[in-house]
Design a protein around this motif. Structure first.
Motif, mmCIF file in Angstrom:
data_model
loop_
_atom_site.group_PDB
_atom_site.id
_atom_site.type_symbol
_atom_site.label_atom_id
_atom_site.label_comp_id
_atom_site.label_asym_id
_atom_site.label_seq_id
_atom_site.Cartn_x
_atom_site.Cartn_y
_atom_site.Cartn_z
ATOM 1 N N PRO A 514 0.844 -1.312 -0.041
ATOM 2 C CA PRO A 514 -0.069 -0.102 0.024
ATOM 3 C C PRO A 514 1.090 1.309 0.360
ATOM 4 N N ASP A 515 1.820 1.239 0.914
ATOM 5 C CA ASP A 515 2.670 2.461 1.295
ATOM 6 C C ASP A 515 3.579 2.650 -0.113
ATOM 7 N N LEU A 516 4.412 1.737 -0.789
ATOM 8 C CA LEU A 516 4.829 1.133 -1.933
ATOM 9 C C LEU A 516 3.796 1.803 -3.207
ATOM 10 N N LEU A 517 3.408 1.579 -3.162
ATOM 11 C CA LEU A 517 2.302 1.903 -4.151
ATOM 12 C C LEU A 517 1.529 3.892 -4.190
ATOM 13 N N GLU A 518 1.377 3.862 -2.933
ATOM 14 C CA GLU A 518 1.194 5.712 -3.035
ATOM 15 C C GLU A 518 2.820 6.035 -2.853
ATOM 16 N N LEU A 519 3.622 5.532 -3.036
ATOM 17 C CA LEU A 519 5.334 6.304 -3.335
ATOM 18 C C LEU A 519 5.252 6.355 -5.174
ATOM 19 N N ALA A 520 4.483 5.126 -5.440
ATOM 20 C CA ALA A 520 4.736 4.971 -6.745
ATOM 21 C C ALA A 520 3.893 6.186 -8.017
ATOM 22 N N GLY A 521 2.768 6.404 -6.756
ATOM 23 C CA GLY A 521 1.985 7.884 -7.562
ATOM 24 C C GLY A 521 2.959 8.936 -7.606
ATOM 25 N N LYS A 522 3.580 9.175 -6.180
ATOM 26 C CA LYS A 522 4.305 10.383 -6.349
ATOM 27 C C LYS A 522 4.779 10.502 -6.908
ATOM 28 N N ALA A 523 6.239 9.373 -7.419
ATOM 29 C CA ALA A 523 7.479 9.716 -8.484
ATOM 30 C C ALA A 523 6.813 10.044 -9.490
ATOM 31 N N LYS A 524 5.677 9.701 -10.052
ATOM 32 C CA LYS A 524 5.237 9.418 -11.586
ATOM 33 C C LYS A 524 5.372 11.139 -11.497
ATOM 34 N N SER A 525 4.696 11.439 -10.868
ATOM 35 C CA SER A 525 4.929 13.299 -11.634
ATOM 36 C C SER A 525 5.488 14.026 -10.706
ATOM 37 N N ALA A 526 6.650 13.722 -10.244
ATOM 38 C CA ALA A 526 7.783 14.337 -9.433
ATOM 39 C C ALA A 526 9.230 13.882 -10.858
ATOM 40 N N ARG A 527 9.857 14.889 -10.254
ATOM 41 C CA ARG A 527 11.194 14.733 -10.693
ATOM 42 C C ARG A 527 12.138 13.943 -11.208
ATOM 43 N N VAL A 528 12.669 13.574 -11.904
ATOM 44 C CA VAL A 528 14.183 11.776 -11.880
ATOM 45 C C VAL A 528 14.421 12.145 -12.500
ATOM 46 N N THR A 529 16.002 12.236 -10.964
ATOM 47 C CA THR A 529 17.411 12.461 -11.541
ATOM 48 C C THR A 529 17.975 11.076 -12.151
ATOM 49 N N SER A 530 18.810 10.918 -13.348
ATOM 50 C CA SER A 530 19.851 9.916 -13.718
ATOM 51 C C SER A 530 21.281 10.402 -13.268
ATOM 52 N N LEU A 531 21.882 9.431 -12.630
ATOM 53 C CA LEU A 531 23.794 9.444 -12.486
ATOM 54 C C LEU A 531 23.565 7.908 -12.826
ATOM 55 N N THR A 532 24.413 8.094 -13.763
ATOM 56 C CA THR A 532 25.526 7.338 -14.833
ATOM 57 C C THR A 532 27.046 6.518 -14.445
ATOM 58 N N PHE A 533 26.977 5.757 -14.365
ATOM 59 C CA PHE A 533 28.734 5.630 -13.995
ATOM 60 C C PHE A 533 29.077 5.128 -14.971
ATOM 61 N N VAL A 534 30.145 6.075 -16.335
ATOM 62 C CA VAL A 534 30.992 5.811 -17.669
ATOM 63 C C VAL A 534 32.463 5.835 -17.648
ATOM 64 N N ARG A 535 32.893 5.337 -18.539
ATOM 65 C CA ARG A 535 33.908 5.170 -18.409
ATOM 66 C C ARG A 535 34.935 6.617 -18.264
ATOM 67 N N SER A 536 35.866 6.907 -18.201
ATOM 68 C CA SER A 536 36.476 8.262 -17.732
ATOM 69 C C SER A 536 37.309 8.144 -16.589
ATOM 70 N N ALA A 537 38.328 9.279 -16.799
ATOM 71 C CA ALA A 537 39.391 9.770 -15.925
ATOM 72 C C ALA A 537 39.371 9.087 -14.720
ATOM 73 N N ALA A 538 37.625 9.490 -14.493
ATOM 74 C CA ALA A 538 37.739 8.904 -12.923
ATOM 75 C C ALA A 538 36.916 7.779 -12.334
ATOM 76 N N PHE A 539 36.734 7.394 -13.472
ATOM 77 C CA PHE A 539 36.237 6.219 -12.962
ATOM 78 C C PHE A 539 36.406 5.009 -14.089
ATOM 79 N N ASP A 540 36.694 3.848 -13.736
ATOM 80 C CA ASP A 540 37.945 2.883 -14.549
ATOM 81 C C ASP A 540 37.045 1.378 -14.509
ATOM 82 N N PRO A 541 35.731 1.157 -15.514
ATOM 83 C CA PRO A 541 34.825 -0.105 -14.618
ATOM 84 C C PRO A 541 36.184 -1.096 -14.299
ATOM 85 N N ALA A 542 37.401 -1.211 -15.174
ATOM 86 C CA ALA A 542 37.935 -2.282 -14.949
ATOM 87 C C ALA A 542 38.218 -2.227 -13.745
ATOM 88 N N ASN A 543 39.296 -0.736 -13.203
ATOM 89 C CA ASN A 543 39.659 -1.001 -11.689
ATOM 90 C C ASN A 543 38.645 0.520 -11.255
#
Length: 631
Positions: A514-543
């Protein structure tokens, strides 16, 4: 003597001749002349003379007149006595029945009025189906009709009260409670049966006495169609409740029989982004600022759900505003670490010797690494993510990507902005040589994709790297969440539930729904932020630099929390920015002289920790999903 005799005889004959023919030939004599008096001795007629007739007729006439007068007087006297009795003794004399005094036509029963035509009977039957009781009132069964109409009005008022007065959260709660769903199944079934009986009864009270074969067939068809029509909504409601109940029993754990495994303690430097007390005051997530759900896509075939989790996205949802942060780690990230003291940490002290997408498979094949867990693969992956990003992971949801198309088709498709031409099919070997050419393409532009196309939009890799696929998968999930309106879910619920049972695995308990479905209803109209880790000088997926990963996640979550407080939601005092492991400067574990930042489709720079301001701009690589996906 002879002369005397002759003389006498002559007189006798002369008398006979004179008197005998007179009665037959003289009509003036009347009927009395026809029967002359006869002497009983001589047996000869006695001669009548005018002198003897007058004395006989007078007494007879007087006697007849007296008799008639006496009878008339007696009749008048009897009639007068009866009238006097009726007038003087009326209370003692029962009143005559109206039917005995006046010749009335045969009575018609008040319980059913005669109907002249079949058309009229069918019209009243239709009216009775729309407004129960109306047909019975028209047929003279007023009491029964009023009871039906009153019950119908009460039902309408109850439904209006439930829709307007009962909180939406309570209705959502009812939809995920097995006991309430069982009650709804029984209620809908009973109402459907009762309404069918109302239709049949409405036809019964108006049915004509005589029906021809054609009329009978027409009436039967109309009444049957009405019965099916009034029962269909209730049958659909009962079926939906049954499907929902079956879905709950199949997918979600019963809290009375399943125990949620505790999340191991995170290191001291890996504290959550907010302190307890900033969540809702009551409910399943009371005093919990965020709920973290790990979304997994298993790239396996039939009977191989979650063989390798090629898609891994953590959805962190603010429990008050629904503000969501989506964090993605690449499937090819190596050397992931496990909680201190765990069996996996003992086996792999220097980090896992395979890619991140193989963690789920490892625990599924060797359940001894997570003893007591109902879903060893999901539980181990939750702990691995928690230890990697420095945030607790509450639940996981695994979706088999091969069955993902069924969900999209059940929704009627999903509209996506295809940025470039994407190949469908095709493959390479380990050295990059083409083994199979694509057999089709998704053309660029804003398009509505069916399930098959949406699946290839998210998994196409012929000329794409893992990071591009990760971005497309986040866009696909966001588009489905935005376009999944309640009406679409309701009208396609059976198909969605059927697909969900085949492809979804989760450890979310029923009591949290019940609380999770209500939370999903709020998330539907709220702003969504995306954070993706890609290969860069600061992030190496191999290490990978785990301190950098944890820092970026904290910054993204802190930015979402500060936005909530700036909008006036939550406590009046804005909490301080969570610790990052070092007071200022370069985060721990980040190589000196390296600009902290990543790319998520656009170049984003990350600054060092700055002094708090009323509207701070965090140094985070996170971007809004709307900008990334072009919604």
């Amino acid at each position: 003597m002879g002369a005397h005799s002759a003389s006498g005889g002559g007189r006798r004959r002369s008398g006979v001749h004179r008197e005998g023919p007179a009665p037959e030939s003289s009509p003036r004599r009347g009927r009395h002349a026809a029967a002359a008096p006869v002497d009983p001795v001589a047996e000869t007629p006695v001669a009548e003379t005018p002198v003897a007739k007058a004395p006989l007729e007078a007494p007879v006439a007087e006697s007849l007149a007296a008799t008639v007068e006496s009878l008339a007087a007696d009749a008048v006297a009897e009639q007068n006595s009866l009238v006097d009795a009726l007038l003087t003794e009326a209370p003692a004399v029962p009143a005559p029945v109206l039917d005995e005094v006046i010749d009335l036509p045969p009575r018609v029963s008040r319980r059913r009025k005669p109907v002249q035509t079949v058309a009229r009977a069918l019209r009243w039957t239709i009216a009775g189906a729309l407004i129960p009781g109306l047909a019975h009132i028209a047929a003279g069964r007023r009491r029964v009709g009023l009871v039906m109409a009153g019950s119908f009005a009460t039902l309408l008022v109850a439904v209006a009260f439930v829709l307007l007065a009962v909180p939406r959260t309570r209705l959502v709660e009812l939809s995920v409670q097995p006991t309430e769903l069982e009650l709804m199944i029984a209620l809908f079934s009973a109402l459907g049966l009762i309404w069918v009986l109302v239709v049949l009864s409405s036809w019964s009270v108006h049915k004509p006495e005589q029906l021809r074969a054609g009329q009978r067939a027409l009436a039967t068809g109309v009444v049957a169609a009405l019965s099916i029509g009034v029962a269909a909504p209730f049958a659909m409601g009962a079926r939906t409740a049954y499907v929902q109940l079956d879905l709950l029993n199949t997918i979600f754990d019963n809290p009375t029989t399943t125990t949620q495994m505790a999340m191991p303690a995170l290191p001291v430097k890996q504290q959550p982004q907010a302190t307890p007390g900033f969540g809702p005051p009551t409910g399943f997530f009371a005093n919990k600022p965020r709920v973290n759900v790990l979304l997994l896509g298993g790239d396996g075939g039939d009977n191989r759900i979650g063989v390798r989790t090629d898609t891994m996205i953590l959805a962190s949802i603010d429990t008050q505003t629904g503000r969501t942060v989506l964090t993605s780690l690449p499937r090819n990230m190596m050397k992931v670490q496990f909680p201190t003291g765990s069996e996996m940490a003992r086996r792999f002290p220097n980090g896992f010797n395979d890619m991140l997408n193989a963690v789920y498979l490892y625990a599924s094949n060797d359940k001894s690494v997570m003893p007591g867990a109902k879903y060893p693969g999901g539980e181990l992956l939750k702990q691995t993510w928690a230890w990697t990003i420095g945030q607790p992971v509450d639940y996981f949801i695994l979706v088999n990507l091969d069955g993902f198309r069924d969900i999209v088709d059940a929704f009627g498709g999903v509209t996506i902005n295809v940025e470039r031409r994407l190949p469908i099919g095709g493959s390479h070997d380990a050295n990059g040589r083409v083994l199979e050419q694509p057999h089709n393409y998704l053309e660029p532009g804003r398009r509505k994709l069916n399930g098959y196309e949406a699946l290839w939009y998210g998994r196409s890799r012929f000329d794409s790297d893992d990071y591009s696929r990760m971005n497309r998968q986040r866009c696909l999930l966001g588009a489905i969440a935005r376009q999944a309106s309640p009406m679409k879910v309701l009208t396609n619920f059976s198909e969605l539930a059927g697909a969900a049972k085949r492809i979804i695995l989760t450890d979310i308990p029923r009591q949290a729904l019940p609380d999770l479905l209500e939370l999903a209803g709020k998330a539907k109209s709220a702003r969504v932020t995306s954070l993706t880790f890609v290969r860069s000088a600061a992030f190496d997926p191999a290490n990978p630099n785990f301190a950098y990963i944890q820092e970026q996640v904290r910054l993204a979550l802190d930015e979402a929390a500060r936005t909530r407080y700036a909008q006036g939601s939550g406590p009046a005092t804005t909490p301080a920015t969570p610790a990052t492991g070092t007071p200022t400067g370069t985060p721990t574990g980040t190589p000196a002289g390296t600009k902290t930042g990543t790319k998520t489709g656009t170049k984003t720079a990350v600054k060092g920790a700055a002094a708090p301001t009323p509207t701070p701009t965090p140094s985070s690589a996170a971007t809004q999903l709307d900008k990334v996906c072009g919604y």
